[in-house]
Design a protein around this motif. Structure first.
Motif, PDB file in Angstrom:
ATOM      1  N   GLY A 167       0.841  -1.197   0.000  1.00 31.35           N
ATOM      2  CA  GLY A 167       0.000   0.000   0.000  1.00 31.35           C
ATOM      3  C   GLY A 167       0.875   1.244   0.000  1.00 31.35           C
ATOM      4  O   GLY A 167       2.088   1.177   0.253  1.00 31.35           O
ATOM      5  N   THR A 168       0.267   2.387  -0.253  1.00 32.41           N
ATOM      6  CA  THR A 168       1.025   3.640  -0.273  1.00 32.41           C
ATOM      7  C   THR A 168       1.154   4.213   1.140  1.00 32.41           C
ATOM      8  O   THR A 168       0.307   3.957   2.008  1.00 32.41           O
ATOM      9  N   PRO A 178      -1.751  -2.420   9.244  1.00 31.52           N
ATOM     10  CA  PRO A 178      -2.201  -3.676   9.865  1.00 31.52           C
ATOM     11  C   PRO A 178      -1.047  -4.355  10.601  1.00 31.52           C
ATOM     12  O   PRO A 178       0.054  -4.476  10.077  1.00 31.52           O
ATOM     13  N   ALA A 179      -1.331  -4.807  11.823  1.00 32.47           N
ATOM     14  CA  ALA A 179      -0.304  -5.473  12.621  1.00 32.47           C
ATOM     15  C   ALA A 179      -0.376  -6.989  12.496  1.00 32.47           C
ATOM     16  O   ALA A 179       0.627  -7.680  12.706  1.00 32.47           O
ATOM     17  N   THR A 180      -1.540  -7.505  12.150  1.00 31.94           N
ATOM     18  CA  THR A 180      -1.720  -8.944  11.974  1.00 31.94           C
ATOM     19  C   THR A 180      -2.562  -9.176  10.718  1.00 31.94           C
ATOM     20  O   THR A 180      -3.295  -8.270  10.267  1.00 31.94           O
ATOM     21  N   PRO A 181      -2.511 -10.379  10.144  1.00 33.56           N
ATOM     22  CA  PRO A 181      -3.378 -10.650   8.994  1.00 33.56           C
ATOM     23  C   PRO A 181      -4.853 -10.396   9.284  1.00 33.56           C
ATOM     24  O   PRO A 181      -5.590  -9.917   8.413  1.00 33.56           O
ATOM     25  N   GLU A 245       7.963   1.248  -7.809  1.00 31.65           N
ATOM     26  CA  GLU A 245       7.444   1.976  -6.647  1.00 31.65           C
ATOM     27  C   GLU A 245       8.043   1.452  -5.335  1.00 31.65           C
ATOM     28  O   GLU A 245       8.275   2.219  -4.395  1.00 31.65           O
ATOM     29  N   LEU A 246       8.301   0.161  -5.253  1.00 36.41           N
ATOM     30  CA  LEU A 246       8.961  -0.381  -4.064  1.00 36.41           C
ATOM     31  C   LEU A 246      10.383   0.143  -3.958  1.00 36.41           C
ATOM     32  O   LEU A 246      10.872   0.453  -2.872  1.00 36.41           O
ATOM     33  N   ALA A 247      11.062   0.265  -5.088  1.00 36.64           N
ATOM     34  CA  ALA A 247      12.437   0.766  -5.085  1.00 36.64           C
ATOM     35  C   ALA A 247      12.491   2.235  -4.683  1.00 36.64           C
ATOM     36  O   ALA A 247      13.437   2.672  -4.006  1.00 36.64           O
ATOM     37  N   SER A 248      11.478   3.011  -5.090  1.00 33.26           N
ATOM     38  CA  SER A 248      11.491   4.447  -4.813  1.00 33.26           C
ATOM     39  C   SER A 248      10.910   4.809  -3.450  1.00 33.26           C
ATOM     40  O   SER A 248      11.056   5.938  -2.987  1.00 33.26           O
ATOM     41  N   GLY A 249      10.220   3.867  -2.818  1.00 34.44           N
ATOM     42  CA  GLY A 249       9.559   4.156  -1.547  1.00 34.44           C
ATOM     43  C   GLY A 249       8.144   4.663  -1.712  1.00 34.44           C
ATOM     44  O   GLY A 249       7.484   4.999  -0.714  1.00 34.44           O
ATOM     45  N   GLN A 252       4.808   0.640   0.130  1.00 31.94           N
ATOM     46  CA  GLN A 252       5.366  -0.029   1.302  1.00 31.94           C
ATOM     47  C   GLN A 252       4.842  -1.445   1.437  1.00 31.94           C
ATOM     48  O   GLN A 252       3.679  -1.721   1.123  1.00 31.94           O
ATOM     49  N   ARG A 253       5.700  -2.334   1.928  1.00 30.24           N
ATOM     50  CA  ARG A 253       5.286  -3.682   2.320  1.00 30.24           C
ATOM     51  C   ARG A 253       4.842  -3.640   3.779  1.00 30.24           C
ATOM     52  O   ARG A 253       5.438  -2.936   4.596  1.00 30.24           O
ATOM     53  N   VAL A 254       3.818  -4.414   4.091  1.00 27.56           N
ATOM     54  CA  VAL A 254       3.404  -4.565   5.490  1.00 27.56           C
ATOM     55  C   VAL A 254       3.257  -6.048   5.792  1.00 27.56           C
ATOM     56  O   VAL A 254       3.224  -6.890   4.877  1.00 27.56           O
TER      57      VAL A 254
END
Length: 292
Positions: A167-168, A178-181, A245-249, A252-254
């Motif tokens: 997500g952005t 989100p902290a958990t699935p 987009e992941l490379a540029s920031g 984001q991965r969560v």
């Protein structure tokens, strides 16, 4: 009797439904065609053709022989082309089918070195997220992602890519991280038709299935990208799809401590056909490209 020549003659008789039509195709006399078929039937001890109001039609054994003979002729032709290619380099068109977004981001920008290596080769790239009929569309090789359902195809896994919940920063600033699935059930999910609305997570020996909700469901990866990058929700996706987009920031991965099933990439060839030297070279290049 020259077996390949007899097979080629039989193929032409079946496809033209007559001895005279086959003779015209082969530019030989009709008696020569009739003699070849008679010798072939005698050799096999089988009747291969029947006369009907529509002309000559294959028997059940003849139909099976036609299909195998057609394959044998194609493979013989490919063996000759491969031998010529070994001496002169790859040439002519190669028709490739692949998913739109994956190809746009991970393949097309990096094809120039491959084309430079093979200046007589041309690529006809069909971008389609669907699993189209390769034989009907004249596809030499396809790059397909995920699980394969068509057992009639010849396939080899050539790469694998992790999938993540993405997500952005703007989306997470508004809706929280989100902290958990289980927290995903309270988020806006952008649902890709092929992925579905049930997401599977694993951490060690723990497995969790989460049903997500979303106001946007799309049937193409380009739509997932557009919605996620417009801050409308989070998505589960292979990281190939959002690599810039992941490379540029910008993305984001969560839930990174949880694992999702990886995305497999397959090289798929039409069933019953030998992969051409051109197709093999292209796939070897893609495999090396994705492993870098």
């Amino acid at each position: 009797m020259d077996r390949l020549n007899a097979m080629a003659t039989f193929i032409n008789v079946v496809e033209s439904a007559s001895f005279s039509g086959a003779a015209r195709r082969l530019e030989i006399g009709q008696p020569a065609v009739s003699k070849t078929i008679a010798q072939l039937e005698e050799r096999l001890g089988l009747r291969l053709l029947l006369r009907s109001t529509r002309g000559l039609t294959p028997t059940e054994a003849g139909q099976r022989f036609y299909e195998r003979a057609l394959r044998a002729i194609e493979e013989a032709d490919e063996a000759e082309r491969s031998a010529r290619d070994a001496g002169t380099g790859l040439s002519g068109p190669l028709r490739v089918c692949a998913a739109v977004t994956f190809t746009r981001i991970r393949i097309l920008p990096y094809l120039k070195p491959f084309l430079d290596m093979h200046p007589q080769l041309s690529l006809d790239i069909v971008l389609d997220d669907r699993h189209i009929d390769m034989l009907e569309e004249g596809i030499d090789v396809a790059l397909r992602m995920g699980s394969l359902s068509d057992s009639g195809m010849t396939a080899r896994k050539i790469a694998q890519n992790p999938r993540s919940v993405l997500g952005t920063p703007a989306y997470f600033a508004q809706h929280g991280v989100p902290a958990t699935p289980a927290d995903l059930s309270c988020h806006n999910a952008v649902i890709y038709g092929q992925t579905g609305s049930s997401w599977e997570f694993r951490r060690g020996s723990t497995e969790v299935s989460v049903a997500v909700n979303g106001r946007i469901k799309v049937n193409a990866a380009e739509g997932v990208r557009a919605a996620v990058l417009a801050d409308m929700g989070l998505a589960i996706s292979s990281e190939w799809m959002f690599e810039p987009e992941l490379a540029s920031g910008a993305l984001q991965r969560v839930l990174t401590e949880w694992q999702l099933p990886a995305m497999d990439l397959w090289a798929v060839y039409p069933g019953g056909r030998m992969a051409s030297a051109k197709a093999r070279a292209f796939i070897a290049y893609v495999e090396e490209l994705l492993s870098a």
